[in-house]
Motif scaffolding. Structure first.
Motif, PDB file in Angstrom:
ATOM      1  N   ARG A  42      12.387  77.824  35.580  1.00  0.00           N
ATOM      2  CA  ARG A  42      12.378  76.698  35.450  1.00  0.00           C
ATOM      3  C   ARG A  42      13.057  75.716  36.517  1.00  0.00           C
ATOM      4  O   ARG A  42      12.546  74.588  37.045  1.00  0.00           O
ATOM      5  CB  ARG A  42      12.784  76.111  34.103  1.00  0.00           C
ATOM      6  CG  ARG A  42      12.055  76.709  32.724  1.00  0.00           C
ATOM      7  CD  ARG A  42      13.037  76.520  31.547  1.00  0.00           C
ATOM      8  NE  ARG A  42      12.386  77.298  30.384  1.00  0.00           N
ATOM      9  CZ  ARG A  42      11.295  76.599  29.632  1.00  0.00           C
ATOM     10  NH1 ARG A  42      10.946  75.146  29.919  1.00  0.00           N
ATOM     11  NH2 ARG A  42      10.627  77.088  28.791  1.00  0.00           N
ATOM     12  N   TYR A  46      11.587  73.061  39.473  1.00  0.00           N
ATOM     13  CA  TYR A  46      12.242  71.743  39.879  1.00  0.00           C
ATOM     14  C   TYR A  46      12.613  71.675  41.131  1.00  0.00           C
ATOM     15  O   TYR A  46      12.598  70.544  41.759  1.00  0.00           O
ATOM     16  CB  TYR A  46      13.489  71.506  38.814  1.00  0.00           C
ATOM     17  CG  TYR A  46      14.178  70.219  38.936  1.00  0.00           C
ATOM     18  CD1 TYR A  46      13.529  68.952  38.771  1.00  0.00           C
ATOM     19  CD2 TYR A  46      15.346  70.101  39.396  1.00  0.00           C
ATOM     20  CE1 TYR A  46      14.205  67.715  38.530  1.00  0.00           C
ATOM     21  CE2 TYR A  46      16.264  69.065  39.396  1.00  0.00           C
ATOM     22  CZ  TYR A  46      15.594  67.827  39.097  1.00  0.00           C
ATOM     23  OH  TYR A  46      16.027  66.684  39.186  1.00  0.00           O
ATOM     24  N   ASP A  47      13.715  72.508  41.561  1.00  0.00           N
ATOM     25  CA  ASP A  47      14.119  72.303  42.981  1.00  0.00           C
ATOM     26  C   ASP A  47      15.126  73.851  43.246  1.00  0.00           C
ATOM     27  O   ASP A  47      15.880  74.287  42.560  1.00  0.00           O
ATOM     28  CB  ASP A  47      15.228  71.362  43.279  1.00  0.00           C
ATOM     29  CG  ASP A  47      15.919  71.033  44.517  1.00  0.00           C
ATOM     30  OD1 ASP A  47      15.370  71.760  45.298  1.00  0.00           O
ATOM     31  OD2 ASP A  47      16.831  70.281  44.701  1.00  0.00           O
ATOM     32  N   THR A 103      13.849  64.213  44.182  1.00  0.00           N
ATOM     33  CA  THR A 103      14.884  64.195  43.199  1.00  0.00           C
ATOM     34  C   THR A 103      16.049  62.872  43.747  1.00  0.00           C
ATOM     35  O   THR A 103      16.706  62.377  42.919  1.00  0.00           O
ATOM     36  CB  THR A 103      15.658  65.434  42.942  1.00  0.00           C
ATOM     37  OG1 THR A 103      16.420  65.944  44.276  1.00  0.00           O
ATOM     38  CG2 THR A 103      14.989  66.244  42.511  1.00  0.00           C
TER      39      THR A 103
END
Length: 459
Positions: A42, A46-47, A103
């Motif tokens: 996960r 995201y990053d 982000t």
């Protein structure tokens, strides 16, 4: 009545946990491996920086997750810092500042490798370096510090390519690069040019001993589709580039290396057009697909009647009138298209979304969320810095068809960019630095330099 309701609400609440449950000890380091893998997956979506922090939390988590710096993982698509860009290169010491376009996170990273290598280009957040001593090519992941060794660029590579002229090692420049996931392990694709206008596409992976070239009839002199690189992008593990004429070409490595035309039916522009490929953003379902931006220096690709129609008052919003320029370049035009790869066509786009801002230039093309960066105008095309006066258009707003003049910068050499573009001088003076005219610098100033100038704006 209100007191009764209040009592009933309190009575219906669950009892507070006991103190011994609040102080209950949990064995976080020894979480089940399946759970740690799920969390790691996960975070990677995201990053990759968050994945690195997870591995740094404790030894147990580090032992049960894949090391992105290992040889077999260095080119793994999961560990590429796709949404990270390097803001500056001309700083004192080894420190460089990086920004995440999704982000808004930023990080200063020490990269001593840059003192021993030339920075050739970037791809998917990776830095393509060439050794100053032996011309060895390496791919550096600035977040994981993984350094992937690739074959050196040698003179015999030019001899293997029929169109190439002159010694390859001394004259060749790596214009763009991409990472193709069609092979295992992934291959690095180099788009190269020499001073005699020769072009070549070379590819190799870490296990290869030398670079190979993509030889195709398209490259032969005299062929109408003879390719001259204008921009490159990677989408879904495939490498694409656009030519000066506006053709979009895919570099296909499997089942055999060749170049595949995607969009070729383009108007004759007489070389007054710059084309840029913008990679897809994070959410493809909301108009975030791959874009092509055309920037016209004039309207000579149109007929006399079409030019008259375009420049009439009722049509003036479609073109950009630039003051203080010679008559030939008084009218500019910017067009935006979404690339339909499956349909092999360009779809005109009048709106890219109020939260999407696109930056295009000779060095890099990218988009970011104006919602995450409120200081950047959304639904707009930002032209990368090429010099003091080129291009004259800085920002094109798609909603109301207005335009702002370009940003103006100074250089280490006073007066150097008064009448000439950065692109010409970058070949002769690679250490040339752009400086802001005033401080503090805005984020837009940094980003237009990242798109147009290798290394960005000097801190």
């Amino acid at each position: 009545m209100s007191k009764r309701r209040k009592r009933s609400n309190l009575a219906g609440r669950r009892p507070l946990p006991q103190r011994r449950r609040e102080n209950e000890w949990r064995d976080w380091p020894n979480l089940p491996t399946v759970l740690v893998d799920d969390i790691a997956g996960r975070l990677l979506l995201y990053d990759v920086a968050e994945y690195i922090r997870l591995r740094a939390a404790c030894k147990e988590w580090r032992n049960c997750t894949a090391d992105p710096s290992e040889g077999r993982n260095q080119l793994d698509p999961r560990f590429r810092p796709r949404r990270w860009i390097m803001l500056s290169n001309r700083t004192d010491g080894d420190g460089r500042r990086f920004l995440n376009l999704s982000t808004g996170a930023s990080a200063r990273v020490d990269l001593p490798e840059l003192s021993r290598h030339h920075l050739e280009t970037t791809t998917e957040g990776l830095l393509l370096l060439r050794d100053k001593a032996n011309h060895a090519v390496r791919l550096l992941n600035p977040l994981t510090k993984a350094l992937t060794d690739l074959p050196p660029v040698t003179e015999d590579l030019g001899g293997a390519y029929a169109v190439w002229s002159g010694p390859f090692q001394s004259a060749a420049r790596i214009i763009y690069a991409g990472v193709s996931d069609e092979t295992s392990p992934s291959s690095v694709v180099l788009l190269m040019a020499d001073r005699h206008l020769g072009r070549a596409i070379a590819y190799a992976n870490p296990v290869d001993q030398r670079w190979a070239v993509v030889d195709d009839e398209m490259w032969r002199p005299g062929i109408p589709m003879s390719c001259r690189f204008s921009s490159a992008s990677t989408m879904q593990g495939r490498v694409y580039f656009v030519t000066v004429e506006g053709y979009i070409i895919q570099v296909r490595l499997c089942p055999e290396p060749r170049v595949v035309p995607v969009v070729v039916d383009q108007p004759n522009t007489k070389y007054n057009m710059f084309c840029y490929l913008v990679p897809p953003d994070d959410d493809h379902r909301r108009g975030g697909g791959m874009l092509m931006v055309r920037y016209y220096l004039n309207l000579y690709h149109l007929s006399d009647e079409e030019r008259r129609i375009m420049t009439r008052r009722r049509k003036a919003r479609d073109v950009i009138r630039v003051e203080h320029l010679v008559k030939e370049h008084r009218w500019n035009l910017i067009q935006v298209f979404e690339v339909d790869v499956a349909g092999k066509r360009l779809v005109p786009v009048e709106d890219i979304g109020r939260h999407r801002a696109v930056f295009v230039g000779d060095v890099a093309c990218f988009s970011l969320s104006a919602k995450r960066f409120p200081c950047v105008a959304g639904n707009a095309i930002h032209m990368g810095a090429l010099g003091a006066r080129c291009p004259p258009v800085g920002v094109r707003y798609l909603a109301d068809k207005t335009a702002d003049p370009s940003f103006v910068f100074a250089t280490d050499v006073p007066g150097l960019l008064d009448d000439i573009s950065m692109k010409r001088y970058r070949q002769r003076i690679p250490e040339l630095n752009l400086l802001p005219l005033a401080r503090p610098c805005t984020l837009q100033e940094y980003l237009v330099c990242c798109a147009g100038v290798l290394g960005g704006l000097k801190d």
